[in-house]
Write an enzyme that holds these catalytic residues in place. Structure first.
Site, short mmCIF file in Angstrom:
data_model
loop_
_atom_site.label_atom_id
_atom_site.label_comp_id
_atom_site.label_asym_id
_atom_site.label_seq_id
_atom_site.Cartn_x
_atom_site.Cartn_y
_atom_site.Cartn_z
CB CYS A 114 -11.47 -6.87 -5.50
SG CYS A 114 -10.27 -5.50 -5.49
NE ARG A 201 -6.26 -8.03 -8.36
CZ ARG A 201 -5.36 -7.84 -7.42
NH1 ARG A 201 -4.63 -8.87 -7.00
NH2 ARG A 201 -5.15 -6.65 -6.89
#
Length: 359
Positions: A114, A201
């Site tokens: 990420c 998230r």
């Protein structure tokens, strides 16, 4: 008595045959283990970018799914993974993993890197010079070949808005082109996992079957009943290396901390020039560079004094059970692992919804 001669070639031949038999036995035992795992659990799982196994653990806690294959390139989280799961991790670069080498499974999991999409990683996305943004296409390659019944991918919430939404659009279209019906949601750990951490998230769920897809819904929000006192020990002493004391750090940091940190029911952060109190009563988002100092370090005032959270407390704050084993490696490695992981309790709730739909 006459001595019987042994041809010099015989030991080499014996060793080759022994090695062949050993490999044959090893492969048979491995296959037997996989078959037994599938008998004990309804669904088999393959995990990529597995880290310490947070997503895997969320599925295994349902008692219906078991990871039989995991891939991770970083040797340090592999140590943590293997201390908690009964399988050996494939440590190769995912680019070198052939789909034929991955066992047939029901579900594929992937918390693909990420950093390329996060604010902390400067949001370079697919243009990331380290190639972290394009690793999505490697897991996509394996998804296309293995055709699992379901997939779960996890990333930072900024993935949705990166490059004005173009990056996320490419990802969704690629999954749909691979034959998957997809839903996604941004979930916060303190709203969906009963964990006192402000951690948002994005979770992407896909199914091969449209019928199964239509039965799936993301979990609903739940009340936050746990407090920071459930994940941080404010009473018992810890190793002095976690304490902030006068003269330990340059400048007047300690004096400013003492002046500002007057609440034992809050988490603070040193923001380069001032102290910031988290007014929401939860832990701020844990990051991978938590152990490197600076403004990402979470600080608390305990009976022992002012200190930073320990690695174990960081794992607690990600919803890992008390039984989760941390190997004897540098704290900096453990802080990074905790910051890179997922909130296990959120994943467990998503996994339960996925498995209900698949029945």
């Amino acid at each position: 008595m006459e001595r019987i001669g042994i041809h010099p070639f015989f030991p080499r031949l014996y060793l080759r045959r022994a090695a062949f038999l050993f490999n044959l036995l090893y492969n048979e035992l491995s296959n037997l283990f996989i078959r037994q795992e599938r008998m004990l659990y309804m669904y088999s799982v393959a995990s990529f970018f597995a880290g310490v196994g947070g997503i895997d653990l969320g599925f295994e806690l349902t008692k219906q799914a078991r990871t039989i294959y995991a891939n991770e390139i970083d040797p340090y989280p592999i140590q943590t993974f293997e201390a908690n799961f009964p399988i050996k991790v494939d440590q190769r670069d995912i680019c070198d993993v052939k789909a034929s080498e991955v066992p047939n499974i029901d579900i594929i999991l992937g918390g693909f890197p990420c950093q390329a999409f996060s604010i902390a990683g400067y949001r370079k996305g697919f243009e990331d010079e380290k190639g972290r943004g394009t690793l999505f296409f490697e897991i996509l390659r394996i998804i296309k070949a293995k055709k699992p019944k379901a997939i779960l991918l996890e990333n930072v919430k900024n993935l949705v808005s990166h490059d004005n939404g173009n990056t996320f659009r490419v990802i969704l279209e690629a999954l749909k082109d691979a034959g998957y019906h997809v839903r996604y949601a941004v979930l916060n750990a303190m709203e969906y996992g009963n964990i006192p951490q402000n951690r948002e998230r994005i979770y992407i769920v896909g199914f091969k079957s449209k019928k199964v897809f239509e039965k799936f819904t993301f979990p609903e929000p739940i009340p936050l009943k746990k407090t920071i006192h459930d994940v941080i020990d404010f009473i018992n002493p810890v190793d002095e290396k976690y304490l902030y004391t006068k003269g330990k750090y340059k400048g007047d940091i300690y004096d400013k901390l003492v002046a500002a940190m007057d609440d034992s029911n809050a988490v603070y952060q040193w923001r380069r020039k001032y102290v910031r109190k988290n007014m929401s009563g939860v832990v701020p988002t844990l990051t991978a560079n938590q152990g490197e100092g600076g403004h990402n370090v979470c600080l608390v005032k305990t009976r022992q004094g002012i200190r930073k959270m320990t690695p174990k407390e960081c794992f607690n704050t990600q919803g890992f059970p008390e039984s989760f084993v941390l190997p004897n490696i540098a704290d900096g490695r453990l802080y990074k692992q905790a910051g890179n992981s997922v909130c296990v309790s959120v994943v467990k709730r998503i996994a339960e919804q996925i498995l209900v739909a698949m029945k």
